[in-house]
Design a protein around this motif. Sequence first.
Motif, PDB file in Angstrom:
ATOM      1  N   ARG A  66     -31.967-193.442  52.483  1.00 43.88           N
ATOM      2  CA  ARG A  66     -31.021-192.426  51.573  1.00 43.88           C
ATOM      3  C   ARG A  66     -31.617-191.514  51.813  1.00 43.88           C
ATOM      4  NH1 ARG A  66     -31.362-196.807  46.692  1.00 43.88           N
ATOM      5  NH2 ARG A  66     -29.695-197.571  47.017  1.00 43.88           N
ATOM      6  N   GLN A 100     -37.042-186.866  48.337  1.00 43.46           N
ATOM      7  CA  GLN A 100     -37.207-187.687  47.182  1.00 43.46           C
ATOM      8  C   GLN A 100     -37.128-189.313  48.762  1.00 43.46           C
ATOM      9  OE1 GLN A 100     -33.599-188.922  44.340  1.00 43.46           O
ATOM     10  NE2 GLN A 100     -33.694-190.426  45.045  1.00 43.46           N
ATOM     11  N   GLY A 126     -31.071-184.422  39.104  1.00 49.63           N
ATOM     12  CA  GLY A 126     -31.177-185.268  39.602  1.00 49.63           C
ATOM     13  C   GLY A 126     -32.584-186.203  39.736  1.00 49.63           C
ATOM     14  N   SER A 152     -36.749-193.761  40.278  1.00 51.84           N
ATOM     15  CA  SER A 152     -36.858-194.280  38.401  1.00 51.84           C
ATOM     16  C   SER A 152     -37.654-195.893  38.623  1.00 51.84           C
ATOM     17  CB  SER A 152     -35.631-194.628  37.785  1.00 51.84           C
ATOM     18  OG  SER A 152     -35.155-193.070  37.585  1.00 51.84           O
ATOM     19  N   ARG A 171     -31.266-187.631  49.705  1.00 55.85           N
ATOM     20  CA  ARG A 171     -31.433-187.277  48.762  1.00 55.85           C
ATOM     21  C   ARG A 171     -32.362-185.973  48.160  1.00 55.85           C
ATOM     22  NH1 ARG A 171     -30.316-192.311  44.601  1.00 55.85           N
ATOM     23  NH2 ARG A 171     -28.380-193.410  46.468  1.00 55.85           N
ATOM     24  N   ASP A 229     -30.363-192.241  36.760  1.00 59.38           N
ATOM     25  CA  ASP A 229     -29.251-192.351  37.361  1.00 59.38           C
ATOM     26  C   ASP A 229     -28.430-193.353  36.382  1.00 59.38           C
ATOM     27  OD1 ASP A 229     -28.295-190.988  40.796  1.00 59.38           O
ATOM     28  OD2 ASP A 229     -29.259-190.295  38.892  1.00 59.38           O
ATOM     29  N   GLU A 287     -34.802-205.546  43.481  1.00 63.12           N
ATOM     30  CA  GLU A 287     -33.807-204.516  44.218  1.00 63.12           C
ATOM     31  C   GLU A 287     -32.892-204.730  44.922  1.00 63.12           C
ATOM     32  OE1 GLU A 287     -33.248-201.009  44.549  1.00 63.12           O
ATOM     33  OE2 GLU A 287     -32.265-202.000  46.478  1.00 63.12           O
ATOM     34  N   ARG A 288     -31.236-204.470  45.082  1.00 65.46           N
ATOM     35  CA  ARG A 288     -30.696-204.724  45.291  1.00 65.46           C
ATOM     36  C   ARG A 288     -30.598-205.012  46.912  1.00 65.46           C
ATOM     37  NH1 ARG A 288     -24.821-202.983  43.475  1.00 65.46           N
ATOM     38  NH2 ARG A 288     -25.330-201.223  44.026  1.00 65.46           N
TER      39      ARG A 288
HETATM   40  P1  FAS Z   1     -31.453-194.549  42.697  1.00 65.33           P
HETATM   41  O1  FAS Z   1     -29.720-195.156  43.025  1.00 65.33           O
HETATM   42  O2  FAS Z   1     -31.999-193.638  43.309  1.00 65.33           O
HETATM   43  O3  FAS Z   1     -31.900-196.329  42.515  1.00 65.33           O
HETATM   44  C1  FAS Z   1     -31.062-197.384  42.259  1.00 65.33           C
HETATM   45  C2  FAS Z   1     -31.734-198.727  42.757  1.00 65.33           C
HETATM   46  O4  FAS Z   1     -30.652-199.774  41.809  1.00 65.33           O
HETATM   47  C3  FAS Z   1     -31.140-198.420  44.085  1.00 65.33           C
HETATM   48  O5  FAS Z   1     -32.586-199.033  45.158  1.00 65.33           O
HETATM   49  C4  FAS Z   1     -29.870-199.789  43.910  1.00 65.33           C
HETATM   50  O6  FAS Z   1     -29.710-200.212  45.512  1.00 65.33           O
HETATM   51  C5  FAS Z   1     -30.636-200.700  43.057  1.00 65.33           C
HETATM   52  N1  FAS Z   1     -29.439-201.003  41.974  1.00 65.33           N
HETATM   53  C6  FAS Z   1     -28.414-200.994  41.771  1.00 65.33           C
HETATM   54  N2  FAS Z   1     -27.995-202.011  41.319  1.00 65.33           N
HETATM   55  C7  FAS Z   1     -28.895-202.681  41.040  1.00 65.33           C
HETATM   56  C8  FAS Z   1     -28.835-204.615  40.691  1.00 65.33           C
HETATM   57  N3  FAS Z   1     -27.734-204.634  40.104  1.00 65.33           N
HETATM   58  N4  FAS Z   1     -29.778-205.273  40.887  1.00 65.33           N
HETATM   59  C9  FAS Z   1     -31.187-204.323  41.234  1.00 65.33           C
HETATM   60  N5  FAS Z   1     -30.889-203.200  42.717  1.00 65.33           N
HETATM   61  C10 FAS Z   1     -29.397-202.444  42.378  1.00 65.33           C
HETATM   62  N6  FAS Z   1     -30.353-185.603  43.099  1.00 65.33           N
HETATM   63  C11 FAS Z   1     -30.994-184.111  43.578  1.00 65.33           C
HETATM   64  O7  FAS Z   1     -32.425-183.497  42.924  1.00 65.33           O
HETATM   65  N7  FAS Z   1     -30.820-183.425  44.657  1.00 65.33           N
HETATM   66  C12 FAS Z   1     -30.131-183.727  45.358  1.00 65.33           C
HETATM   67  O8  FAS Z   1     -29.529-182.875  46.178  1.00 65.33           O
HETATM   68  C13 FAS Z   1     -29.483-185.345  45.737  1.00 65.33           C
HETATM   69  N8  FAS Z   1     -28.360-186.254  46.138  1.00 65.33           N
HETATM   70  C14 FAS Z   1     -27.521-186.630  46.136  1.00 65.33           C
HETATM   71  C15 FAS Z   1     -27.056-187.227  46.803  1.00 65.33           C
HETATM   72  C16 FAS Z   1     -26.462-188.924  46.482  1.00 65.33           C
HETATM   73  C17 FAS Z   1     -25.668-189.337  47.815  1.00 65.33           C
HETATM   74  C18 FAS Z   1     -27.004-189.414  45.078  1.00 65.33           C
HETATM   75  C19 FAS Z   1     -25.933-190.574  45.188  1.00 65.33           C
HETATM   76  C20 FAS Z   1     -27.658-188.872  44.987  1.00 65.33           C
HETATM   77  C21 FAS Z   1     -28.506-187.465  45.205  1.00 65.33           C
HETATM   78  N9  FAS Z   1     -28.924-186.736  43.520  1.00 65.33           N
HETATM   79  C22 FAS Z   1     -29.622-185.561  44.137  1.00 65.33           C
HETATM   80  C23 FAS Z   1     -29.641-187.775  42.945  1.00 65.33           C
HETATM   81  C24 FAS Z   1     -30.340-188.806  43.078  1.00 65.33           C
HETATM   82  O9  FAS Z   1     -31.524-188.514  43.621  1.00 65.33           O
HETATM   83  C25 FAS Z   1     -30.748-189.339  41.759  1.00 65.33           C
HETATM   84  O10 FAS Z   1     -31.391-188.630  40.357  1.00 65.33           O
HETATM   85  C26 FAS Z   1     -32.187-190.249  41.933  1.00 65.33           C
HETATM   86  O11 FAS Z   1     -31.615-191.089  42.898  1.00 65.33           O
HETATM   87  C27 FAS Z   1     -32.349-190.797  40.789  1.00 65.33           C
HETATM   88  O12 FAS Z   1     -32.927-192.227  41.216  1.00 65.33           O
HETATM   89  P2  FAS Z   1     -32.863-193.766  40.835  1.00 65.33           P
HETATM   90  O13 FAS Z   1     -32.416-193.500  39.090  1.00 65.33           O
HETATM   91  O14 FAS Z   1     -34.266-194.235  40.768  1.00 65.33           O
HETATM   92  O15 FAS Z   1     -31.385-194.124  40.697  1.00 65.33           O
END
Ligand code: FAS
Length: 389
Positions: A42, A101, A297, A13, A44, A285, A32-33
């Motif tokens: 990761r 992803q 997702g 995102s 996903r 997310d 980014e953390r």
């Molecule tokens: P993300 O969670 O990918 O990214 C958020 C980022 O913010 C991370 O890099 C994190 O380290 C960072 N962050 C967190 N807190 C912070 C802070 N305080 N300060 C700075 N940075 C911080 N979707 C599908 O469509 N198909 C799948 O099979 C699928 N499998 C998944 C499996 C798992 C274990 C998980 C958790 C999700 C899965 N998803 C899947 C959903 C996934 O793809 C998400 O929809 C997608 O990663 C969303 O992307 P972001 O919104 O960027 O969130």
Amino acid sequence: MRTQVAIIGGGPSGLLLSQLLHVRGINSVVVERKTKDYVLGRIRAGVLEQGLVALMEEAGCANRMHAEGFIHNGALISYGDEMFRIDFSEHTGTPVMVYGQTEVTRDLYAAREAAGGRIEFSVEDVVIHGADSDAPQVTYTVDGEARRIECDFVAGCDGFHGVSRKTIPDDVRREYEKVYPFGWLGVLSETPPVNHELIYANSARGFALCSMRNENLSRYYIQCSLDDCVEDWTDDAFWAELKRRIPKDQADKLITGPSIEKSIAPLRSFVTEPMRWGRLCLCGDAAHIVPPTGAKGLNTAASDVHYLYNALRDFYENGSEVGIDGYSATALARVWKAERFSWWFSSVMHRYPGQSDFDLKMQIAELEFLRSNKAAQTAMAENYVGLPY
Ligand code: FAS
Ligand code: PHB
């Protein structure tokens, strides 16, 4: 430091938003953390809607996806040894792109770095200040050194466990949640996929999914108990269970091999309202979670980014706040449709503790209706390839 948009989170995102803004000359900083390698480690999502493909093209990051991704015109749904196909292109004229992803994120990092984008890794203690003012700030530390970003907007792209959502006051924020009584055990293996299209399997022993990343990299999932740990599952036990859950003719040709990644993901449906508070806008997310059954997702994160990117463009290019003011309602309208589809498909494909014989008959009736009814298949296909932005 000063920027126009501070982006918290360097996942898909945050990176996609940052790159799209860059293309339009709008400055951003991503904090980014984790480290870049951790983010890229990761495993996903695997299926991209055309909307996300188009955004990657608009961001100038689509070359490798088009070269290495796979266009899928349909998917298979099995129940017991029965199996039928949903032809996305026949029903909607639209395929999906199978491209991990991890690769999307890798391409976005490469683009940001090539453009000299500012990304701060391994940040800690991120705090958003003045989100309800027109001069928000983000403070954080890197290696113990305090830093501050002065900005016009904050994009909360920090996922389910981030800080952005909780910055919206408890008396403003409304959360909706459903936790599923099972998880997904996922395996990545350097083996040829069992089928050239995805197989979603409903079996008496639980759900299974056969997916892939390329001709020699397969991604498989089986529904598992929330009490399971990855250590409980040897590779042999996983393969044996997967074979029990897919049709025999597929199981007989399944090529197994050592797992190169194995993990358990819990499943939940979750939505935060509103997705905007003052100059803070949540994306992906950070605002919503779906069970991965419908591959929504990552793709719903992408539609959030589309709406926010265009709202910010309107603000900077035309001085209009209409897009920003409408962001939450516009994004949520599509989020809830993705939540519905993901919940519905999960309810049809998984075994739930305590299901009655009638409940099981309803699942089979749902699948038989989907198999035999054109309108039902069109509705399924329209949701799977992605509803309009
Ligand atoms: P993300 O969670 O990918 O990214 C958020 C980022 O913010 C991370 O890099 C994190 O380290 C960072 N962050 C967190 N807190 C912070 C802070 N305080 N300060 C700075 N940075 C911080 N979707 C599908 O469509 N198909 C799948 O099979 C699928 N499998 C998944 C499996 C798992 C274990 C998980 C958790 C999700 C899965 N998803 C899947 C959903 C996934 O793809 C998400 O929809 C997608 O990663 C969303 O992307 P972001 O919104 O960027 O969130
Ligand atoms: C994947 O390939 O990881 C994948 C594909 C489709 C889904 C979920 C996960 O619905």
